[in-house]
Each structure stands twice: as structure tokens, then as C-alpha cells.
Write an enzyme that holds these catalytic residues in place. Sequence first.
Site, PDB file in Angstrom:
ATOM      1  N   GLN A 216       0.863  -1.181   0.000  1.00  0.00           N
ATOM      2  CA  GLN A 216       0.000   0.000   0.000  1.00  0.00           C
ATOM      3  C   GLN A 216       0.902   1.234   0.000  1.00  0.00           C
ATOM      4  O   GLN A 216       1.391   1.667   1.042  1.00  0.00           O
ATOM      5  CB  GLN A 216      -0.919  -0.022   1.213  1.00  0.00           C
ATOM      6  CG  GLN A 216      -1.729  -1.305   1.366  1.00  0.00           C
ATOM      7  CD  GLN A 216      -2.783  -1.464   0.278  1.00  0.00           C
ATOM      8  OE1 GLN A 216      -3.745  -0.705   0.216  1.00  0.00           O
ATOM      9  NE2 GLN A 216      -2.605  -2.458  -0.578  1.00  0.00           N
ATOM     10  N   GLY A 257     -11.787   2.181   4.557  1.00  0.00           N
ATOM     11  CA  GLY A 257     -10.850   1.387   3.771  1.00  0.00           C
ATOM     12  C   GLY A 257     -10.001   2.222   2.826  1.00  0.00           C
ATOM     13  O   GLY A 257     -10.211   3.426   2.641  1.00  0.00           O
ATOM     14  N   HIS A 258      -9.042   1.529   2.193  1.00  0.00           N
ATOM     15  CA  HIS A 258      -8.090   2.234   1.332  1.00  0.00           C
ATOM     16  C   HIS A 258      -8.765   2.828   0.095  1.00  0.00           C
ATOM     17  O   HIS A 258      -9.734   2.302  -0.437  1.00  0.00           O
ATOM     18  CB  HIS A 258      -6.926   1.329   0.939  1.00  0.00           C
ATOM     19  CG  HIS A 258      -7.304   0.076   0.219  1.00  0.00           C
ATOM     20  ND1 HIS A 258      -6.386  -0.878  -0.129  1.00  0.00           N
ATOM     21  CD2 HIS A 258      -8.494  -0.387  -0.243  1.00  0.00           C
ATOM     22  CE1 HIS A 258      -6.991  -1.866  -0.765  1.00  0.00           C
ATOM     23  NE2 HIS A 258      -8.265  -1.590  -0.839  1.00  0.00           N
ATOM     24  N   ASN A 259      -8.230   3.983  -0.323  1.00  0.00           N
ATOM     25  CA  ASN A 259      -8.668   4.686  -1.535  1.00  0.00           C
ATOM     26  C   ASN A 259     -10.076   5.254  -1.446  1.00  0.00           C
ATOM     27  O   ASN A 259     -10.664   5.617  -2.466  1.00  0.00           O
ATOM     28  CB  ASN A 259      -8.539   3.798  -2.773  1.00  0.00           C
ATOM     29  CG  ASN A 259      -7.105   3.395  -3.040  1.00  0.00           C
ATOM     30  OD1 ASN A 259      -6.728   2.247  -2.805  1.00  0.00           O
ATOM     31  ND2 ASN A 259      -6.295   4.325  -3.495  1.00  0.00           N
TER      32      ASN A 259
END
Length: 364
Positions: A216, A257-259
Site C-alpha cells: 500500500q 478502507g483504502h482509496n
Amino acid sequence: MALTLEELVKRFGGEIAGDAQCKVGGLAPLDQAGPQQLAFLANPKYLSQVESTRAGAVLIAPKDLEKLGAAAQGRTAGPRNFIVTPNPYAYFARVAQMFIDLATPPRAAGVHPSATIDPAAQVAATAVIGPHVTIEAGAVIEDGVQLDANVFVGRGTTIGAGSHFYPNASVYHGCKVGPRAIVHAGAVIGSDGFGFAPDFVGDGDARTGSWVKIPQVGGVTIGPDVEIGANTTIDRGAMADTVIEECVKIDNQVQIGHNCRIGAYTVIAGSAGIAGSTTIGRHCMIGGAAGIAGHVTLGDYVIITAKSGVSKSLPKAGIYTSAFPAVDHGEWNKSAALVRNLDKLRERIKALEAALAAQGGTDA
């Protein structure tokens, strides 16, 4: 410290009905306030409490004061003094902030001897660095930042001016936190997103392989005036940054969460979970324990009620609900039994319709 209603109105606006020299030194609910305290009415259903409150003064909307009836000076029960304002709740919040600021002396700038600061970090002379804080190389701590005990700031991360990190909050490397952020105890910003590529061969017991971790390499960008609750986690992006726009307010134990991108002025209540690559618009409200699937988009002014599950995009503003409210246990069991038998009931209805059609009954 007590202030007159006149002093409050000079600072925050509004109009006085009653004695402008009435002094108040704190705030309290309508049913608990005393003569030296200020109360507020935000919901008209509590209007009867205004009539009986012992508060020295009440923040009230013009329409509610009209409903109350009697003129301020002519009242024989309840408060005789009011500050009339279109939004009593917001007025209350600003007055509460003021009283807190007056009662809390500012901490002296400086670095606690137990803190660990890399020589390559930049820490403003006006910052307050508490016990056992760790600041890694390349980090920038701007003017007036307060980092309480055991806060961790990773390499290359910037903490904007006037921000306050409570004990044990952590922000990983390569993140940007805007000015005036409030980050509560145990919150984690910039931990790895949940990204794993499947690399399996075969089926069943013969299946071999594993999950391959996806690095990440994005960060987290947080706009100005954001508040993040205790033990909330905001994952860093896989390649681009996870973005929290200005004035977003996030409750405790929320997972982002990511993004993801969270639009400005959105509020998210406790225990909500937002899966990766989801975009939430501006001025949205996400209820407690709501779950939002990944790769969906919520438009501006969308409201998701508590415990609702969102599995697809909702581009249109409005209120959306999928949660089942609590009912009597016996009623729930009956409903559950009906749900389990819906397929059988459907087949029976289809059979009856077919029989009626065969007999010409549908023309009756």
C-alpha cells in the site's frame, strides 16, 4: 467565569428578550439548569420544559418563543430571559466551546524530555510535544500542534497548524493532516489497506497457494477542521491517497478502507464500516454500524440510517434504510417463520392463479 447575555450576544449574535445584564457561568439541560446557567431548546417537543426550567436564560428560536406565549418580562414561571437565535443548538455549541476555552489554560509550548524526535524532523517552537511521543525523520509539526502522550508520527508526515492528537493516536508515514484536526485516543491514520491478491491452484483439499500482499504505497490526505474519533482507523491508499475532505466528522471505532474519498462536511457515526475505493459525497450522514460495500458512490446529501447495508451506488440525495428495527421477540419469530415460507406461499399463489385462470375466474 460568568458572562452577561449582552456579552454573549456581542460575541455570537442573536437578540435578547429580557435582562441583558443577566449573568450565566455555564450550560445545562433545561430540566437540570439553575439560575446561573444557560439552557437551550433545540426540539419543540421539549417546550414544556422551558416553562418549568430554573435556567437563568434560554437559547430559543423565534418561532418557539412565539409558541411559548407570554412576553419575557411578564412571565411568572420559568425563565424571563432569552437569547433568540435561528439555530439554538449551534449557538449552544459555540458558547460551550468558549466556556471550555476559558476554563482550560493553554499548555506551555515545548518538548517533554521523554519524547523521541528525529533530528531530520521539523517541529514548530509553538508546538506542545507530550511524554513518549515519537516523531520520525522528515515529519513536519506545524505551529500550535499538541501531541499528547505516546502519539506516533511517521516519517514524512505533516501535521497541520493547531491540530490536537490525543494519547496513543498514530499517523503512519507519508500522510498529510490539515490544520485544526482533532484526533482522539487510539485512532490510527495510514495503516495498510486490506489488499491481497489470490494466488491459488486447484480446488478443495488439493488447493495450494496463498494470498499475496499488495504493498500500500499511497497515503492519507486529511483536510482542515476534521475530527476523528477514538479507535477509528483510516487505511492508506494502495497507490493514490485515501482522502478525507474538509470538516468531516468521524465518530469512534469507524473503519475507512483504502482509496476512499469522504466528501466535505459529511458525518459518520460510530462503528460504521466503509470498504475500499468508495466515494461518499458532501454533506452526507452515515448512521451508526452502517456497512458500505467497496467501489460504490454515494451522492451529495445522502443519509444512510443506522445498521443499514449499502451494496450499490446511491447517486441521488435522500434517506436510505435497510435495517430491521427491534420488535417484540414473539412477533419477530412469527415474521421469521413467514419469511422462511415465502417460496412456498409464492408457489401456492401461482397455483391458485393458474386454477382461476383455467376456470375463467380472472374475468370475474
